[in-house]
Design a protein around this motif. Structure first.
Motif, mmCIF file in Angstrom:
data_model
loop_
_atom_site.group_PDB
_atom_site.id
_atom_site.type_symbol
_atom_site.label_atom_id
_atom_site.label_comp_id
_atom_site.label_asym_id
_atom_site.label_seq_id
_atom_site.Cartn_x
_atom_site.Cartn_y
_atom_site.Cartn_z
ATOM 1 N N LYS A 155 32.588 27.133 43.409
ATOM 2 C CA LYS A 155 31.680 27.457 42.608
ATOM 3 C C LYS A 155 30.122 27.018 43.305
ATOM 4 C CE LYS A 155 31.220 23.549 39.447
ATOM 5 N NZ LYS A 155 31.612 23.294 37.855
ATOM 6 N N ARG A 156 29.960 25.893 44.042
ATOM 7 C CA ARG A 156 28.874 25.537 44.360
ATOM 8 C C ARG A 156 28.571 26.147 45.631
ATOM 9 N NH1 ARG A 156 31.512 21.078 42.218
ATOM 10 N NH2 ARG A 156 30.269 20.065 40.716
ATOM 11 N N ARG A 163 33.952 32.930 45.342
ATOM 12 C CA ARG A 163 34.930 33.831 44.535
ATOM 13 C C ARG A 163 36.087 33.032 44.224
ATOM 14 N NH1 ARG A 163 33.868 38.755 48.707
ATOM 15 N NH2 ARG A 163 31.745 39.157 48.081
ATOM 16 N N ILE A 164 36.522 32.967 42.939
ATOM 17 C CA ILE A 164 37.758 32.366 42.291
ATOM 18 C C ILE A 164 39.007 32.380 42.991
ATOM 19 C CG2 ILE A 164 38.278 33.582 40.282
ATOM 20 C CD1 ILE A 164 38.176 31.154 38.663
ATOM 21 N N ALA A 221 28.898 30.918 38.815
ATOM 22 C CA ALA A 221 28.082 30.755 40.516
ATOM 23 C C ALA A 221 27.142 31.965 40.563
ATOM 24 C CB ALA A 221 29.441 31.000 41.324
ATOM 25 N N GLU A 222 26.508 31.793 41.637
ATOM 26 C CA GLU A 222 25.614 32.820 42.099
ATOM 27 C C GLU A 222 26.091 34.204 41.920
ATOM 28 O OE1 GLU A 222 23.579 33.632 46.183
ATOM 29 O OE2 GLU A 222 22.800 31.542 45.662
ATOM 30 N N PHE A 226 33.208 33.703 36.612
ATOM 31 C CA PHE A 226 34.561 33.723 36.923
ATOM 32 C C PHE A 226 35.441 32.871 36.077
ATOM 33 C CE2 PHE A 226 32.127 33.878 40.708
ATOM 34 C CZ PHE A 226 32.467 34.894 41.685
ATOM 35 N N PHE A 227 36.783 33.691 36.108
ATOM 36 C CA PHE A 227 37.593 32.803 34.891
ATOM 37 C C PHE A 227 39.145 33.252 35.430
ATOM 38 C CE2 PHE A 227 40.986 33.904 31.696
ATOM 39 C CZ PHE A 227 40.740 33.104 30.631
ATOM 40 N N LEU A 228 40.019 32.360 35.329
ATOM 41 C CA LEU A 228 41.495 32.366 35.777
ATOM 42 C C LEU A 228 42.104 31.414 35.021
ATOM 43 C CD1 LEU A 228 43.337 33.245 38.221
ATOM 44 C CD2 LEU A 228 42.912 31.321 39.388
#
Length: 282
Positions: A155-156, A163-164, A221-222, A226-228
């Motif tokens: 995420k950083r 991208r997750i 993130a930029e 995102f979700f998983l």
């Protein structure tokens, strides 16, 4: 006339497989271009052809999740984050991410040769002058020893690593007492194979339909939200971000603790790059 460039670049992706689930991959990219020579005696300047192809692959499939939209047990629909992907086989997974984090392909499964032909056809939509045909070849690194595939998201990261669900296929080298610990390399590579690596800080409570035997990671993130959600048994949880530096450190500490020996780990992130970490038993 044909111009060829071997190992022009590489692709690091994850792809969804109805038999294996979430699979990380790293592929070398070779290219051939057919066409007519210009007055300068060249088809396409070598100094220009590499960035021309690399920029298009970087802006397309690289660091995305390749989704075969006709795979059994798979459904896609729009969501607040962009696209939602749900799968039921070989195990249940739900992913939500900005659209650019997924590459949708109208196939039942991902095939590397079909993908190479598809990407070459995409490049030919706007070919350079004098280029009449483009062919690409995607292939894995020849690894003599232990290797594994994994997926993750950072995420950083300022680039596409945020991208997750993107991934890699990587070497693993473990050293103890000045010797390669080959048995340990294969043991850990087998355990890590096709796993999703999660930063503990990104795990959230989730009362979703999949039940308590799942892990859910969510972050902003930029590039977006995102979700998983996926089975806990398909995950490896690290107390840190899942950069290759921290992966090497985590493995060295775990192996040193388990074996009671000083341990040096060479962890790779895809092809030809990685990090080294060393740990002693606690």
């Amino acid at each position: 006339m044909t111009l060829f460039i071997n190992r022009l670049t590489q692709l690091d992706v994850s792809w969804w497989c109805p038999n294996r689930g979430l699979v990380g991959a790293s592929w070398h990219v070779d290219a051939e271009l057919d066409g007519e020579l210009g007055d300068d005696g060249m088809l396409f300047d070598f100094g220009e052809v590499k960035p021309w192809i690399k920029q298009r692959l970087d802006a397309g499939p690289d660091h995305t999740l390749l989704v075969p939209t006709l795979a059994p047990g798979l459904e896609l629909h729009d969501c607040r984050e962009g696209l939602c992907m749900r799968a039921t086989r070989p195990w249940a997974m739900e992913l939500r991410a900005p659209r650019q984090a997924l590459t949708l392909l109208p196939w039942r499964e991902i095939d590397v040769d079909t993908l190479a032909n598809h990407l070459a056809a995409e490049l030919m939509h706007r070919p350079p002058p004098r280029v009449s045909d483009i062919r690409l070849r995607l292939y894995e690194e020849d690894i003599q020893g232990a290797s594994y595939t994994y997926s993750h998201g950072l995420k950083r990261h300022a680039g596409n690593c945020q991208r997750i669900a993107h991934g890699h296929r990587s070497r693993l080298q473990i050293w103890q007492q000045g010797q390669r610990a080959v048995a340990l390399e294969h043991q850990w590579a087998d355990w890590l194979a096709d796993r999703y690596l999660i930063d503990e800080a990104d795990i959230v409570a989730d009362n979703g339909p999949a039940g308590p035997q799942t892990l859910t990671t969510r972050y902003r993130a930029e590039q977006g939200d995102f979700f998983l959600r996926l089975p806990e048994e398909r995950c490896a949880v690290l107390p840190t971000p899942t950069t290759v530096e921290w992966i090497a450190d985590w493995l060295a500490r775990r192996i040193a603790r388990d074996t009671g020996r000083d341990t040096r780990v060479h962890a790779f992130e895809g092809i030809d790059k990685g990090a080294i970490a060393q740990a002693s038993p606690a």
